[in-house]
Design an enzyme around this catalytic site. Structure first.
Site, PDB file in Angstrom:
ATOM      1  N   LYS A  77       0.854  -1.188   0.000  1.00  0.00           N
ATOM      2  CA  LYS A  77       0.000   0.000   0.000  1.00  0.00           C
ATOM      3  C   LYS A  77       0.888   1.235   0.000  1.00  0.00           C
ATOM      4  O   LYS A  77       1.863   1.307   0.761  1.00  0.00           O
ATOM      5  CB  LYS A  77      -0.917  -0.017   1.235  1.00  0.00           C
ATOM      6  CG  LYS A  77      -1.966   1.099   1.249  1.00  0.00           C
ATOM      7  CD  LYS A  77      -2.904   0.945   2.442  1.00  0.00           C
ATOM      8  CE  LYS A  77      -3.953   2.030   2.500  1.00  0.00           C
ATOM      9  NZ  LYS A  77      -4.874   1.870   3.644  1.00  0.00           N
ATOM     10  N   SER A 152      -9.685   2.017   2.618  1.00  0.00           N
ATOM     11  CA  SER A 152      -8.779   2.732   1.727  1.00  0.00           C
ATOM     12  C   SER A 152      -7.771   1.828   1.024  1.00  0.00           C
ATOM     13  O   SER A 152      -7.129   2.239   0.066  1.00  0.00           O
ATOM     14  CB  SER A 152      -8.028   3.804   2.524  1.00  0.00           C
ATOM     15  OG  SER A 152      -7.235   3.211   3.550  1.00  0.00           O
ATOM     16  N   SER A 176     -10.094  -0.222   6.906  1.00  0.00           N
ATOM     17  CA  SER A 176      -9.496  -0.066   5.577  1.00  0.00           C
ATOM     18  C   SER A 176      -8.786  -1.292   5.028  1.00  0.00           C
ATOM     19  O   SER A 176      -8.385  -1.297   3.867  1.00  0.00           O
ATOM     20  CB  SER A 176      -8.524   1.123   5.577  1.00  0.00           C
ATOM     21  OG  SER A 176      -9.237   2.327   5.650  1.00  0.00           O
TER      22      SER A 176
END
Length: 485
Positions: A77, A152, A176
């Site tokens: 990420k 996210s 997330s």
């Protein structure tokens, strides 16, 4: 090479037996990403040169039997700093930023021999639940490219669900990891707060953020957590608690395990079709020998409000460092220092980030602190205490991960509150610092439904035990996007 029908252990055996070289595996991984990412848009940056160099060294030096992650490609990420690699947090304000060090989790995985292949898309600064707030790309759901991937950690979930990488790292501030894992039908774990070092994670809300793994199977997830968990002196919130072997309890046996079902997680606002699938999943655990009882967590309804006050307050403090002076984007044609700050942040931050900075700054202001921030902190304590009361009698809590399945792009952009409520069932876990996992429980209208398993602090092993038993009984991980399901 795609990873839809293989596991980390399978790949490890192929590498040990030299049926596959690390270099070939890495090259084929990049070939597949380049061939498929126009469809999914999961990656912001590829790390081809570094990855191929690492692969060549592993081929030269060999892989030991116990180096289970050595040579295995993975995605990162893009809010975890990566030495000499563009790290953006999906924000314009960090465009072209190349850190001089790597996050602790990346050091751990490099030591284990795993090969980072690229940086994955997210909501800007991890603020969002759809990955629509990214400055760079619009990631698409692995099962239906007209639907959101969740967020996210949307890029991380899609890269795994679409078979681009065997595993990826995400971060979870209010759901997330778990929410995009649910929307993409994979396994996503948010570990106990403090179990995994946050050193090198670009902060959103420091008391809530936690890094965790996203994988296709429960065993793969446990193998990754084995590698990234542990004490780190550079993170003052890092726990010194001993890290067990999380694969040790993967027996398929849950006989006698006591599971609590919170009635508030199945009430108003949760799609009845989602409730039906998750209740069938709970019935499966019961059939495997678990004891199931309903409980109440009445303060759950205050979780979203408390989270957005606390999280936004911490964000407003953390994001002060982005000023256009030290690194990242800098506005041009400014006349004064104040003008530099204002124009850089105005042009560099997106609408959702600005919204949260403003909410957080207001909540921390002299006239509002007691009315908002202090009360939110008190609600957080009530929620944490409520969980502890349940865990005094039960091993796990099981509930839906999300109130709904993945929906179309732009559906809730005009009303941020609707998107905020997508995290209503995951947020309390972060407020209490607990571990939580989403695992695929079935499908509604051809899209995955996530079932959430919540454990007491530092009891990830129990979550893995129950999740593995469910996974082996249902074999839902064998259903893949675009496959014969």
């Amino acid at each position: 090479m795609n990873f839809l029908k293989t596991t980390v252990k399978d790949l490890h055996q192929d590498l040990i037996a030299k049926e596959l070289s690390v270099s070939d595996l890495t090259k084929e991984t990049f070939d597949n990403i380049k061939a498929t990412d126009d469809r999914y848009e999961a990656f912001i940056t590829l790390m081809e040169e570094q990855a191929l160099g690492q692969a060549q060294n592993l081929d030269k030096n060999g892989i030991e039997e116990d180096q289970i992650l050595a040579g295995i490609p993975f995605g990162i990420k893009d809010n975890m700093v990566t030495k000499d690699v563009q790290t953006t947090a999906a924000s314009r304000i960090l465009k072209d930023f190349k850190p001089v060090y790597s996050a602790a989790v990346l050091e751990n995985l490099e030591q284990a021999g795993a090969i980072g292949v690229g940086k994955l898309n997210l909501d800007e600064f991890a603020m969002g639940s759809t990955t629509e707030t990214s400055y760079y790309k619009q990631t698409k759901n692995a099962w239906d490219q007209t639907k959101i991937p969740g967020g996210s950690s949307g890029g991380s979930a899609v890269a795994v669900a679409a078979g681009q990488v065997p595993f990826a790292l995400g971060s979870d501030t209010g759901g997330s990891i778990r929410q995009p894992a649910a929307f993409n039908g994979i396994v996503g774990l948010k570990p106990t707060y403090g179990r995994v070092s946050r050193w090198g994670l670009i902060a959103f809300a420091s008391s809530l953020d936690q890094i965790g793994p996203l994988t296709r199977t429960v065993e793969d997830n446990a193998l990754v957590l084995n590698a990234i968990a542990g004490y780190d002196a550079r993170d003052q919130t890092s726990s010194k608690k001993t890290v067990p072997d999380f694969t040790a309890g993967l027996t398929g046996d849950v006989k006698g395990m006591k599971i609590a079902i919170p009635k508030e997680y199945f009430g108003k606002g949760v799609d009845p079709k989602v409730v039906e699938v998750v209740k069938a999943g709970i019935a499966q655990l019961e059939a495997l020998g678990a004891k199931v009882e309903e409980v109440s967590l009445p303060h759950t309804k205050y979780g979203v409000a408390a989270y957005y006050i606390l999280g936004s307050s911490e964000a407003s403090s953390n994001l002060q460092r982005f000023d256009g002076i030290r690194y990242g984007f800098r506005a041009e044609n400014v006349k004064t220092l104040e003008d530099l700050y204002v124009q850089t942040r105005t042009q560099g931050f997106g609408d959702e980030v600005k919204r949260r900075i403003m909410l957080g700054t207001y909540s921390l202001s002299a006239g509002s602190y007691d009315a908002y921030f202090k009360k939110a902190a008190q609600v957080r304590t009530l929620i944490a205490n409520e969980f502890q009361n349940v865990f005094a009698q039960y091993d796990l809590i099981v509930a839906p991960t999300t109130p709904n399945i993945a929906y179309g792009f732009g559906e809730n952009q005009d009303d941020p509150q609707v998107a905020y409520m997508n995290d209503a069932l995951t947020i309390p876990v972060n407020l209490a610092g607990l571990p939580g996992m989403s695992i695929n429980a079935g499908f509604v209208d051809g899209l995955p439904v996530g079932m959430q398993l919540i454990g007491n602090r530092f009891e990830e092993a129990k979550i893995y035990q129950a999740a593995y038993a469910f996974e082996q009984a249902t074999r839902l991980f064998e259903k893949i996007p675009g496959g014969e399901n």
